[in-house]
Design a protein around this motif. Structure first.
Motif, short mmCIF file in Angstrom:
data_model
loop_
_atom_site.label_atom_id
_atom_site.label_comp_id
_atom_site.label_asym_id
_atom_site.label_seq_id
_atom_site.Cartn_x
_atom_site.Cartn_y
_atom_site.Cartn_z
N LEU A 174 0.79 -1.23 0.00
CA LEU A 174 0.00 0.00 0.00
C LEU A 174 0.82 1.27 0.00
N ARG A 196 -2.10 7.14 -0.08
CA ARG A 196 -0.95 6.24 -0.02
C ARG A 196 0.34 7.03 -0.16
N TRP A 248 -6.52 -2.64 -2.59
CA TRP A 248 -6.87 -2.31 -1.20
C TRP A 248 -7.62 -3.47 -0.55
#
Length: 258
Positions: A174, A196, A248
């Motif tokens: 991520l 992010r 995600w």
């Protein structure tokens, strides 16, 4: 919601969960937690509440002593309801005896253990009741604003410094350079932007343009991002970079890996 409201909701959610699992087949699989049976799910919910009651009630700065006093669920499922309600009640008593500024271990990396744990137990109760609903083929309902609060718990925990540092797989997947995801509940007041960055996922409670926007009913939002409901079975609308949202979801595996 404040600490007392979270704790009251924990008791209410646990009461419903306890009613559902009472006397059921302990070996029944839990599809949303593939490694678990119903007995594992009950054990996790009740033992976690008891350990948090110890952490908070004894104002522990280290978790080891609470974890060492793990209390397993009864093997007999006819005893589950009373055992679960006793655990929620113990947590309620522990929180009632402390203030929000009482020093208690906070795994998120912040320094507000009492508010953290009241919210965390609430989020746990909501998500694991969804697990029970799937395992027992029961309908799952949650008031939209409660679903927003549970979503807040999930997102805040998953983007916490403690989670980032303790889950290198999550951090590696991520980390980014400012890419954004916007989550928007359409039936209650709840919006978040996750950004992010190279060294964190920064979470803001706001409305903003983003690389991908996920919007819809709050309960669907909670269940999809916690991997309790497939996106295709929800009413969520995804606009923008779908691959980013898929990435995600792929790494929202905190509880389901347990």
């Amino acid at each position: 919601m404040d600490t007392s409201a979270y704790v009251q909701a924990v008791v209410e959610q646990t009461d419903t969960f306890a009613d559902w699992v009472d006397g059921k087949d302990a070996t029944a699989p839990v599809p949303t937690c593939p490694k678990w049976t119903l007995a594992d799910l009950v054990d996790h919910v009740g033992s976690t509440q008891r350990m948090v009651a110890m952490l908070v009630g004894e104002q522990l700065s280290e978790p080891d002593s609470a974890f060492a006093r793990y209390v397993p669920a009864p093997a007999d499922s006819s005893q589950w309801r009373a055992w679960l309600r006793d655990g929620a009640a113990a947590a309620g008593r522990a929180f009632a005896e402390v203030g929000d500024d009482t020093p208690v271990w906070d795994p998120s990396g912040a320094a507000a253990g009492v508010p953290f744990w009241s919210r965390r137990l609430f989020g746990e109760a909501c998500v694991h009741r969804a697990d029970a609903a799937v395992a027992l083929a029961l309908p799952y309902e949650l008031a939209p604003q409660l679903a927003v609060e549970a979503t807040e718990d999930w997102l805040a925990t998953m983007t916490s410094r403690g989670y980032w540092e303790n889950r290198p797989d999550f951090a590696d997947a991520l980390r980014g350079n400012g890419q954004t995801l916007h989550f928007h509940a359409t039936d209650a007041s709840g919006e978040w932007v996750a950004r992010r960055e190279p060294d964190e996922v920064a979470l803001e409670r706001t409305h903003a343009e983003a690389d991908v926007v996920v919007s819809g009913p709050a309960t669907d939002l909670l269940l999809v991002i916690s991997r309790r409901r497939p996106l295709a079975a929800s009413s969520l609308d995804v606009q923008g970079d779908r691959a980013m949202f898929d990435l995600w979801i792929e790494h929202m595996n905190w509880v389901t890996d347990a």
